[in-house]
Design an enzyme around this catalytic site. Structure first.
Site, mmCIF file in Angstrom:
data_model
loop_
_atom_site.group_PDB
_atom_site.id
_atom_site.type_symbol
_atom_site.label_atom_id
_atom_site.label_comp_id
_atom_site.label_asym_id
_atom_site.label_seq_id
_atom_site.Cartn_x
_atom_site.Cartn_y
_atom_site.Cartn_z
ATOM 1 N N PHE A 276 -41.543 43.102 -43.541
ATOM 2 C CA PHE A 276 -42.820 43.802 -43.390
ATOM 3 C C PHE A 276 -43.636 43.673 -44.667
ATOM 4 O O PHE A 276 -43.119 43.273 -45.711
ATOM 5 C CB PHE A 276 -42.600 45.274 -43.015
ATOM 6 C CG PHE A 276 -41.709 46.028 -43.963
ATOM 7 C CD1 PHE A 276 -42.240 46.718 -45.032
ATOM 8 C CD2 PHE A 276 -40.332 46.038 -43.783
ATOM 9 C CE1 PHE A 276 -41.417 47.412 -45.913
ATOM 10 C CE2 PHE A 276 -39.508 46.728 -44.650
ATOM 11 C CZ PHE A 276 -40.055 47.415 -45.714
ATOM 12 N N CYS A 277 -44.930 44.011 -44.558
ATOM 13 C CA CYS A 277 -45.832 43.881 -45.701
ATOM 14 C C CYS A 277 -46.995 44.851 -45.545
ATOM 15 O O CYS A 277 -46.830 45.927 -44.991
ATOM 16 C CB CYS A 277 -46.309 42.433 -45.829
ATOM 17 S SG CYS A 277 -47.238 41.838 -44.394
ATOM 18 N N ARG A 278 -48.173 44.461 -46.010
ATOM 19 C CA ARG A 278 -49.343 45.328 -45.915
ATOM 20 C C ARG A 278 -50.012 45.224 -44.543
ATOM 21 O O ARG A 278 -50.403 46.219 -43.951
ATOM 22 C CB ARG A 278 -50.359 45.000 -47.014
ATOM 23 C CG ARG A 278 -51.580 45.904 -47.018
ATOM 24 C CD ARG A 278 -52.548 45.590 -48.137
ATOM 25 N NE ARG A 278 -52.933 44.189 -48.197
ATOM 26 C CZ ARG A 278 -53.891 43.623 -47.470
ATOM 27 N NH1 ARG A 278 -54.565 44.323 -46.584
ATOM 28 N NH2 ARG A 278 -54.160 42.342 -47.608
#
Length: 109
Positions: free
Chosen positions: A67-69
């Protein structure tokens, strides 16, 4: 899974929820500075540009959630992992989305 969910993360959290229940390896692929501002409890930070050189950290993991932004970098990380033979990789989308699922699971335990 639809086109946008494949790229930007799964909008149907059932697969993500199941992976979290089963002790998924949670990987935040944002930069160390972004990670330091807040992430998911129990997640490790392996920035997208380091994923390929740190494949050994993924070897014994059954379920992997990246996951990330926004879900874009995690989509790229998922592709890198799959191209290197890893299966059961989920693009969790945003770190807030994964955090919400993790918190819901922790409340049910």
């Amino acid at each position: 899974m639809g086109f946008f969910s494949a790229i930007f993360g799964n909008t149907d959290n059932s697969q993500l929820t199941e992976a979290v229940k089963n002790g998924a390896f949670l990987v935040d692929v944002r930069t160390p500075a972004e990670f330091a501002e807040g992430s998911v409890k129990g997640a490790v930070n392996i920035p997208l540009d380091k994923v390929e050189e740190q494949l050994s950290k993924f070897i014994v993991k059954k379920n992997i959630v990246v996951f990330c932004r926004s879900g874009n970098r995690s989509g790229q990380a998922k592709n890198i992992l799959e191209q290197n033979g890893f299966q059961d990789v989920i693009n969790g989308g945003t770190w807030q989305n994964v955090n919400q699922v993790v918190n819901q699971e922790n409340k049910q335990v």
